[in-house]
Write an enzyme that holds these catalytic residues in place. Structure first.
Site, PDB file in Angstrom:
ATOM      1  N   ASP A  25     -15.307 162.949  37.058  1.00 38.68           N
ATOM      2  CA  ASP A  25     -15.382 163.618  38.347  1.00 38.68           C
ATOM      3  C   ASP A  25     -14.776 165.005  38.176  1.00 38.68           C
ATOM      4  OD1 ASP A  25     -15.538 163.849  41.272  1.00 38.68           O
ATOM      5  OD2 ASP A  25     -15.503 161.645  41.234  1.00 38.68           O
TER       6      ASP A  25
ATOM      7  N   ASP B  75     -17.634 167.277  42.647  1.00 40.97           N
ATOM      8  CA  ASP B  75     -17.177 167.048  44.018  1.00 40.97           C
ATOM      9  C   ASP B  75     -17.511 168.243  44.927  1.00 40.97           C
ATOM     10  OD1 ASP B  75     -15.369 165.133  45.575  1.00 40.97           O
ATOM     11  OD2 ASP B  75     -14.307 167.024  45.890  1.00 40.97           O
TER      12      ASP B  75
ATOM     13  N   GLU C  98     -22.331 166.720  44.123  1.00 40.94           N
ATOM     14  CA  GLU C  98     -22.210 166.155  45.471  1.00 40.94           C
ATOM     15  C   GLU C  98     -22.371 167.285  46.479  1.00 40.94           C
ATOM     16  OE1 GLU C  98     -19.125 163.785  48.398  1.00 40.94           O
ATOM     17  OE2 GLU C  98     -18.492 165.506  47.216  1.00 40.94           O
TER      18      GLU C  98
ATOM     19  N   HIS D  46     -17.507 155.614  46.887  1.00 41.15           N
ATOM     20  CA  HIS D  46     -16.144 155.366  47.391  1.00 41.15           C
ATOM     21  C   HIS D  46     -15.915 155.960  48.781  1.00 41.15           C
ATOM     22  CE1 HIS D  46     -16.288 159.343  45.779  1.00 41.15           C
ATOM     23  NE2 HIS D  46     -15.121 159.624  46.340  1.00 41.15           N
ATOM     24  N   ASP D  47     -16.880 156.681  49.322  1.00 37.48           N
ATOM     25  CA  ASP D  47     -16.746 157.282  50.656  1.00 37.48           C
ATOM     26  C   ASP D  47     -17.579 156.572  51.706  1.00 37.48           C
ATOM     27  OD1 ASP D  47     -15.131 159.309  49.601  1.00 37.48           O
ATOM     28  OD2 ASP D  47     -16.841 160.645  49.228  1.00 37.48           O
TER      29      ASP D  47
HETATM   30  C1  NOJ Z   1     -15.703 164.196  48.289  1.00 35.84           C
HETATM   31  C2  NOJ Z   1     -15.115 162.980  47.657  1.00 35.84           C
HETATM   32  O1  NOJ Z   1     -16.116 162.074  47.352  1.00 35.84           O
HETATM   33  C3  NOJ Z   1     -14.090 162.439  48.631  1.00 35.84           C
HETATM   34  O2  NOJ Z   1     -13.606 161.173  48.268  1.00 35.84           O
HETATM   35  C4  NOJ Z   1     -12.984 163.441  48.731  1.00 35.84           C
HETATM   36  O3  NOJ Z   1     -12.064 163.021  49.725  1.00 35.84           O
HETATM   37  C5  NOJ Z   1     -13.498 164.821  49.094  1.00 35.84           C
HETATM   38  N1  NOJ Z   1     -14.691 165.185  48.392  1.00 35.84           N
HETATM   39  C6  NOJ Z   1     -12.462 165.870  48.787  1.00 35.84           C
HETATM   40  O4  NOJ Z   1     -12.299 165.997  47.399  1.00 35.84           O
END
Ligand code: NOJ
Length: 564
Positions: A98, A206, A264, A336-337
Site C-alpha cells: 500500500d 491510497d 484508489e 477494508h473500508d
Molecule cells: C483510503 C484507505 O483505504 C482508508 O482506509 C484510509 O482511511 C484513507 N484512504 C486515508 O488514508
C-alpha cells in the site's frame, strides 16, 4: 491472448492487523501471514496486496505513516518482511504494498520539521495557510477554507508553534503532503524504488486522485445542516494528477517488468479512468472506482437505501463499456473500508448466505477486469452485530458519530443504523480460521471482537467442504486462469430492466459465456433470447445441487459456455 499478465490475475487483499496473529498480542502480524500462505496458494490467487505495515502511530490503522522504509514493530521487522516476500514468491505469487502518499503521519520526521518553523526547509512539504482574513487564528470558523475532513471535524488543524493551519483531508494526524513541491515527489519516488529494489511487485495507491489540489485553495459547497462544506472539487482529480502519475511512472516503474499498479480513486469518472489506465499514457494499470459501493446511499452518505439491482447493473454496464477499448477495470465488492458484501447486497441469513456469497462472487469475477478478493470474502464472512458506538474502533466511525450527533444534532440511533450497515469495522473483524477460541486468529485478546458466527463460518471448515464458498471462489479463480473468454471476452449486458436477475454474456472468438445471478430469494425464470438453446450448453459453474436450466433458484448463479 492478452500480453498484460495482470489481466488474468486475481488479487487478494490482506488487512494485516486482522489476518492472523503469530505472537499472541491480539494484533495480526507478518508471522501470521507467513503461517497462512498455503491457504492463499490453495485458493489460487496470483497477487497479495498488504494494507500498510509501515511504522505508524496507528491513528488510522497504519494509513498514517511515520517511516515509509521500516516495518511497524506491531507487525514485525524488515527481516520478517523479506521472509514473507520470499514465501510469496516461492509459491508463484506476487506482493504489492500500500502506498500512502497523499499524506504522512504528523509524527513523520518530514512533518516534525515542517511544523517547527515557517522557514524550515521542509515547511513547504505540507499545506500551511494562515487563518481566514479578519479572523482570530485558532477560533471556530477561522480555518483557511470551510472544508470538512473525512473523519469528522474541519480539514484544517491550527498549530500554535507558528500560528498557522495545516491541511488534513483525513485525521489531524494525517497531514497532506504538498505534491506541488518537487522535493516531495522525488522523496516519494526514491522510497518507492527502494521497495521495488527489495523485490516487491507494485503498489496499491491510497487516494491517489487527491494528490493534486486546485490552487488557490478556496471554500467548497456548503450543505444545509452539515457542519462543514464539501471541498472535494478542490482535490478530486486536480489539474496535475495525470502529470504526477506519469512522472511517477517515468521515475519509478519505467524499465521494470511484471509490476502492478492500482490507484484508489474515490469519485473518479469513467472518462478520467480511461486516461488513468490507458497503457500508452503510462500512469497506472487500473483504478478502484466507487460508484457501485455508493449505490446504496442515493447521494447521501447518511442514508442506507435498499439496493436497486437496475442501478447496480447500470453502473457496472457503464464501466464495462467505457473501458472496453482502452484501459482496464478492477473489480471488487469488498475491502477494508467496505461492509461485507454478502450482508450488504446479498442475504446473510443461515438459509441463503452460502448461495448468496457464491452468486456475488460469480457475477463479479465473470466481468472483464481484475478481481480483488478481500480476506474472509472467500469464506462468505458477514457484517458484525454492533450494538452501541462502544463496539466500534474505527477512527472514521467514531469521528463521524461525534460530528453527526454533537454538532449536527442527528439522532444517535439513526447514525448507528448507518454505521452498523456500512461501518468499516465490519470488514476488520478478525479473520475466521477455525472454531477454536478467537476463531484461531489469536491466542491473546483480539484488538477488535471476533464475529460470533465463527464456529460455523471459518476457513478450516470450508477447506474441508467441497461445497463451501471457499471452493467456489477457488473455481472462479481457476476459471479465469483457464478460460480466455473470462479475461478478454467482450461484455454484453442482458435484461437491464430486471430487478432480480443480473445477466450478461462474454464473447471471445467463437466462445460465448452466459452468466446469470439471481439477486433475490425468489425463483425466477431468465427470459433471455435463445434461452432454450442456452439450456443445452455446457454448465461450467453453479451453486445449487439440482440446477433447473434457466429457471433460477433463490440466489442461484450459473455460468454456461458454448461454441458458435
Ligand atoms: C483510503 C484507505 O483505504 C482508508 O482506509 C484510509 O482511511 C484513507 N484512504 C486515508 O488514508
Amino acid at each position: 491472448m492478452t500480453d498484460l499478465w495482470w489481466k488474468s490475475a486475481v488479487v487478494y487483499q490482506i488487512y494485516p492487523r486482522s489476518f492472523a496473529d503469530a505472537d499472541g498480542d491480539g494484533m495480526g502480524d507478518l508471522g501470521g501471514i507467513i503461517d497462512h500462505l498455503d491457504h492463499l496458494a490453495e485458493l489460487g490467487v496470483d497477487v497479495l496486496w498488504l494494507s500498510p505495515i509501515y511504522k505508524s502511530p496507528q491513528d488510522d490503522n497504519g494509513y498514517d505513516i511515520s517511516d515509509y522504509q521500516d516495518i511497524d514493530p506491531l507487525f514485525g521487522d524488515l527481516e520478517t518482511f523479506d521472509k514473507l516476500l520470499a514465501g510469496v514468491h516461492d509459491r508463484g505469487m506476487k506482493l504489492i504494498m500500500d502506498l500512502v502518499v497523499n499524506h504522512s503521519s504528523d509524527e513523520h520526521p518530514w512533518f516534525v520539521e515542517s511544523r517547527s518553523s515557517k522557514d524550515n526547509p521542509k515547511r513547504d512539504w505540507y499545506w500551511w495557510r494562515p487563518a481566514r482574513p479578519g479572523m482570530e487564528p485558532g477560533t471556530p470558523g477561522a480555518e483557511p477554507t470551510n472544508w470538512g475532513s473525512a473523519f469528522g471535524g474541519p480539514a484544517w488543524q491550527y498549530d500554535e508553534t507558528t500560528g498557522e493551519y495545516y491541511l488534513h483531508l483525513f485525521s489531524p494526524k494525517q497531514p497532506d503532503l504538498n505534491w506541488e513541491n518537487p522535493e516531495v515527489r522525488e522523496a516519494v519516488y526514491a522510497m518507492m524504488r527502494w521497495w521495488l529494489d527489495r523485490g516487491v511487485d507494485g503498489f496499491r495507491m491510497d487516494v491517489i486522485n487527491m494528490i493534486s489540489k486546485v490552487l488557490p485553495l478556496t471554500d467548497g459547497r456548503a450543505t444545509a445542516g452539515a457542519a462543514y462544506a464539501d471541498g472535494s472539487a478542490s482535490y478530486i482529480n486536480g489539474p496535475r494528477n495525470h502529470e504526477f502519475l506519469r512522472e511517477m511512472y517515468d521515475k519509478v516503474f519505467a524499465g521494470r517488468t511484471e509490476m502492478l499498479t492500482v490507484g484508489e480513486m474515490p469519485g473518479v469518472t469513467v472518462d478520467e479512468a480511461i486516461k488513468f489506465t490507458d497503457q500508452d499514457r503510462h500512469e497506472v494499470d487500473m483504478v478502484f472506482q466507487f460508484d457501485h459501493v455508493w449505490a446504496d446511499r442515493g447521494g447521501d452518505p447518511w442514508k442506507v437505501i435498499p439496493l436497486q439491482l437496475t442501478v447496480l447493473k447500470g453502473i457496472f454496464g457503464r464501466w464495462q463499456a467505457g473501458l472496453a477499448e482502452v484501459g482496464w477495470n478492477s473489480l471488487y465488492w469488498n475491502n477494508h473500508d467496505q461492509p461485507r458484501v454478502v450482508s450488504r447486497y446479498g442475504d446473510d441469513s443461515p438459509e441463503h448466505r452460502v448461495a448468496a456469497a457464491k452468486m456475488l462472487g460469480t457475477v463479479l469475477h465473470l466481468h472483464r477486469g481484475t478481481p480483488y478478493v478481500y480476506q474472509g470474502e472467500e469464506l462468505g464472512m458477514t457484517n458484525f452485530p454492533f450494538r452501541t458506538i462502544a463496539d466500534f474502533r474505527d477512527i472514521e466511525a467514531l469521528g463521524q458519530f461525534r460530528q453527526a450527533v454533537e454538532l449536527e444534532k442527528k439522532n444517535p440511533e439513526d447514525v448507528l443504523t448507518v454505521l452498523r450497515a456500512r461501518g468499516r469495522d465490519n470488514a476488520r473483524t478478525p479473520m475466521q480460521w477455525d472454531d477454536s477460541p478467537n476463531a484461531g486468529f489469536s491466542s491473546g485478546t483480539p484488538w477488535l471482537a471476533v464475529n460470533p458466527n465463527y464456529p460455523e463460518i471459518n476457513a478450516a471448515a470450508e477447506r474441508a467442504d467441497p461445497d463451501s464458498v471457499f471452493h467456489h471462489y477457488r473455481k472462479l479463480i481457476q476459471l479465469r486462469h483457464e478460460e480466455p473468454a473470462v479475461v478478454d471476452g467482450d461484455f454484453t449486458m442482458l435484461l437491464p430492466a430486471d430487478e432480480r436477475l443480473y445477466a450478461f454474456t462474454r464473447r471471445l472468438g467463437d466462445t460465448e459465456l452466459l452468466v446469470i445471478g439471481n439477486f433475490s430469494g425468489d425463483t425466477v425464470r431468465a427470459e433471455i433470447d435463445d434461452a432454450i438453446a442456452w439450456e443445452d450448453a455446457e454448465l461450467v459453474l453453479t451453486n445449487v445441487a439440482e440446477p433447473q436450466g434457466l429457471t433460477m433458484a433463490p440466489w442461484q448463479a450459473v455460468v454456461y459456455r458454448r461454441t458458435t
